[in-house]
Design an enzyme around this catalytic site. Structure first.
Site, short mmCIF file in Angstrom:
data_model
loop_
_atom_site.label_atom_id
_atom_site.label_comp_id
_atom_site.label_asym_id
_atom_site.label_seq_id
_atom_site.Cartn_x
_atom_site.Cartn_y
_atom_site.Cartn_z
N HIS A 72 0.82 -1.22 0.00
CA HIS A 72 0.00 0.00 0.00
C HIS A 72 0.84 1.26 0.00
O HIS A 72 0.31 2.36 -0.19
CB HIS A 72 -0.98 -0.01 1.18
N ASP A 119 -0.07 -7.62 1.53
CA ASP A 119 0.35 -6.22 1.51
C ASP A 119 1.87 -6.15 1.54
O ASP A 119 2.49 -5.89 2.57
CB ASP A 119 -0.26 -5.50 2.72
N SER A 219 4.14 2.78 8.10
CA SER A 219 3.71 1.78 7.12
C SER A 219 4.91 1.33 6.30
O SER A 219 5.75 2.13 5.89
CB SER A 219 2.66 2.38 6.18
#
EC number: 3.4.21.-
Length: 274
Positions: A72, A119, A219
């Site tokens: 992502h 992911d 992230s």
């Protein structure tokens, strides 16, 4: 840049005891809650992904030409990878590599976007990182992290790294770290809501009753375990429940070991195109 899914709408009268009941899955806001400053050279494998002048994700060097991050995170055509960064105010020892298009980026073909499994993504850099360079004080400026071999467990004591916001909501100048307790899929599933988008390719960090969930890192950043054979990258920061500064639910990571074949095949296939 920060990434968010649909967050719960909270009013001031909601008590902390009720927050877990209304928390929703989302991407980390890039925070190290209850962490502390890392020692210089402690995590020479971590990189900062920057678009314009802003840090938007973390990543880890796994080879001189390759960075592993979350799928992502790969939303920009062009951005910079900054390796060797410890203090935001001191870039004297950094190595900067430019990503000029999607041709340098590989996102897992089964990642459907948003909060969910698979992911994971790879970034190729045309100019290899210098993995032998030392800083002025003799510490390793840039190094690669080991991928898991299966010799050691992925669960147990681990460490998380990132430049995310601290407890006070400010972005620290120095790389932060946090000691975490890593749990496997089944234990994590039992600690999350029944509708959580969890998959066997995920692992989690969790301390029952502690508010140190999804805020704990950028992230795409690394969750590692220290082994007798060196530091292993066991997880990639993926998602957690929001509002992350209040929920006691686990943080969710992409389990690196579940993708060892995908990583190997992706790198080999890319090499054939060069």
């Amino acid at each position: 840049m920060k990434f968010f899914a649909v967050f719960a709408l909270c009013v001031a009268s909601v008590s902390a005891a009720n927050l877990d009941a209304i928390a929703k899955p989302g991407f980390p806001a890039g925070r190290i809650i209850n962490g502390h400053e890392a020692e210089k050279g402690e995590a020479p494998f971590i990189v900062s992904l920057k678009a314009g002048k802003g840090h938007f994700c973390g990543g880890s060097i796994i080879a001189e030409n390759w960075v592993l991050t979350a799928g992502h995170c790969l939303i920009f055509d062009e951005f910079e990878i900054v390796a060797g960064l410890h203090s935001r105010n001191d870039e004297s020892d950094v190595q900067i590599r430019k990503v000029t298009g999607k041709h340098q980026q590989i996102v897992h073909e089964k990642y459907g976007g948003g909060v969910g499994p698979n992911d994971i993504g790879l970034i190729y850099v045309d100019k290899p990182f210098n993995l032998n360079a030392l800083t002025r004080d003799g510490t390793a400026a840039v190094a690669k992290v080991n991928l898991p071999t299966g010799k050691y467990e992925s669960t147990g004591e681990g460490k998380l790294y990132g430049w995310g916001l601290d407890n006070s909501g400010f972005s620290p100048n120095i790389l932060n770290t946090l000691d975490v307790n890593i749990i496997g899929y089944e234990e994590c599933k039992n600690a999350l809501n029944s509708d959580a988008p969890l998959d066997p390719v995920n692992i989690c960090s969790y301390t029952a009753g502690a508010i140190d969930g999804a805020c704990n890192g950028d992230s795409g950043g690394p969750m590692v375990r220290i082994t007798p054979d060196g530091t292993e990258l066991v997880g990639i920061v993926s998602w957690g429940y929001q509002p992350c500064a209040s929920t006691t639910m686990p943080s969710v990571y992409t389990w690196t070991s579940a993708f060892d074949k995908w990583i190997e095949d992706s790198i080999e296939n890319y090499a054939q195109l060069l």
